[in-house]
Design a protein around this motif. Structure first.
Motif, PDB file in Angstrom:
ATOM      1  N   PRO A 195     -28.317 -23.883  47.782  1.00 30.24           N
ATOM      2  CA  PRO A 195     -27.100 -23.873  46.960  1.00 30.24           C
ATOM      3  C   PRO A 195     -26.041 -24.863  47.435  1.00 30.24           C
ATOM      4  CG  PRO A 195     -27.875 -21.643  47.291  1.00 30.24           C
ATOM      5  CD  PRO A 195     -28.733 -22.526  48.164  1.00 30.24           C
ATOM      6  N   PHE A 196     -25.974 -25.148  48.738  1.00 29.03           N
ATOM      7  CA  PHE A 196     -25.033 -26.155  49.233  1.00 29.03           C
ATOM      8  C   PHE A 196     -25.380 -27.536  48.678  1.00 29.03           C
ATOM      9  CE2 PHE A 196     -23.793 -23.949  53.522  1.00 29.03           C
ATOM     10  CZ  PHE A 196     -23.079 -23.001  52.827  1.00 29.03           C
ATOM     11  N   ALA A 197     -26.670 -27.867  48.645  1.00 30.84           N
ATOM     12  CA  ALA A 197     -27.101 -29.161  48.122  1.00 30.84           C
ATOM     13  C   ALA A 197     -26.929 -29.217  46.609  1.00 30.84           C
ATOM     14  CB  ALA A 197     -28.558 -29.424  48.502  1.00 30.84           C
ATOM     15  N   VAL A 198     -27.300 -28.145  45.926  1.00 32.70           N
ATOM     16  CA  VAL A 198     -27.201 -28.094  44.465  1.00 32.70           C
ATOM     17  C   VAL A 198     -25.753 -28.300  44.019  1.00 32.70           C
ATOM     18  CG1 VAL A 198     -27.474 -26.592  42.444  1.00 32.70           C
ATOM     19  CG2 VAL A 198     -29.252 -26.645  44.211  1.00 32.70           C
ATOM     20  N   ALA A 199     -24.813 -27.658  44.722  1.00 36.32           N
ATOM     21  CA  ALA A 199     -23.399 -27.747  44.344  1.00 36.32           C
ATOM     22  C   ALA A 199     -22.707 -28.973  44.916  1.00 36.32           C
ATOM     23  CB  ALA A 199     -22.669 -26.482  44.795  1.00 36.32           C
ATOM     24  N   VAL A 256     -21.852 -29.505  48.094  1.00 37.84           N
ATOM     25  CA  VAL A 256     -20.889 -29.231  49.179  1.00 37.84           C
ATOM     26  C   VAL A 256     -21.483 -29.537  50.554  1.00 37.84           C
ATOM     27  CG1 VAL A 256     -19.685 -27.480  47.818  1.00 37.84           C
ATOM     28  CG2 VAL A 256     -21.425 -26.773  49.474  1.00 37.84           C
ATOM     29  N   GLY A 257     -22.742 -29.953  50.580  1.00 38.45           N
ATOM     30  CA  GLY A 257     -23.389 -30.293  51.840  1.00 38.45           C
ATOM     31  C   GLY A 257     -24.478 -31.323  51.632  1.00 38.45           C
ATOM     32  N   THR A 258     -24.655 -32.179  52.620  1.00 34.51           N
ATOM     33  CA  THR A 258     -25.737 -33.159  52.602  1.00 34.51           C
ATOM     34  C   THR A 258     -26.633 -32.919  53.810  1.00 34.51           C
ATOM     35  OG1 THR A 258     -24.456 -34.793  53.839  1.00 34.51           O
ATOM     36  CG2 THR A 258     -24.360 -34.915  51.430  1.00 34.51           C
ATOM     37  N   TYR A 259     -27.884 -33.327  53.694  1.00 32.63           N
ATOM     38  CA  TYR A 259     -28.871 -33.115  54.743  1.00 32.63           C
ATOM     39  C   TYR A 259     -29.320 -34.424  55.361  1.00 32.63           C
ATOM     40  CZ  TYR A 259     -29.828 -28.174  53.893  1.00 32.63           C
ATOM     41  OH  TYR A 259     -29.740 -26.813  53.812  1.00 32.63           O
TER      42      TYR A 259
END
Length: 98
Positions: A67-71, A73-76
């Motif tokens: 959900p962080f990536a989908v929204a 708000v976070g990158t990996y």
């Protein structure tokens, strides 16, 4: 084995709003045996996940569902490595050179 380094790209309130969904997603991956360890960085500007998987493409497919990536708000950042030494608890993930 993979080290997944998550960096937040949004204010803490936006991250915190998605935290319950992110934790549920983490648990799904732990239940499947993909994630071995996970937790926030200190200072809390992201998190780190230790994962195992068939290949990098599969790991990237899994993290795309966070959900962080989908929204957004976070990158990996994904780092693949060969675990030639492990603690006894991780022996099944150890790579023995042929």
């Amino acid at each position: 084995m993979f080290v997944l380094d998550v960096t937040y790209t949004a204010p803490p309130a936006a991250v915190d709003a998605l935290l319950p969904d992110h934790v549920a997603w983490l648990q799904e991956q732990f239940d499947k045996g993909v994630f071995l360890a996970a937790g926030p960085k200190n200072p809390r500007d992201g998190g780190v996940i230790l994962a195992v998987g068939e290949d990098r493409a599969r790991i990237e497919e899994i993290i795309a569902g966070d959900p962080f990536a989908v929204a957004g708000v976070g990158t990996y950042r994904v780092t693949e490595f060969v675990a030639t030494r492990t603690a006894p608890e991780l022996v099944r993930h150890r790579h023995t050179p042929s």
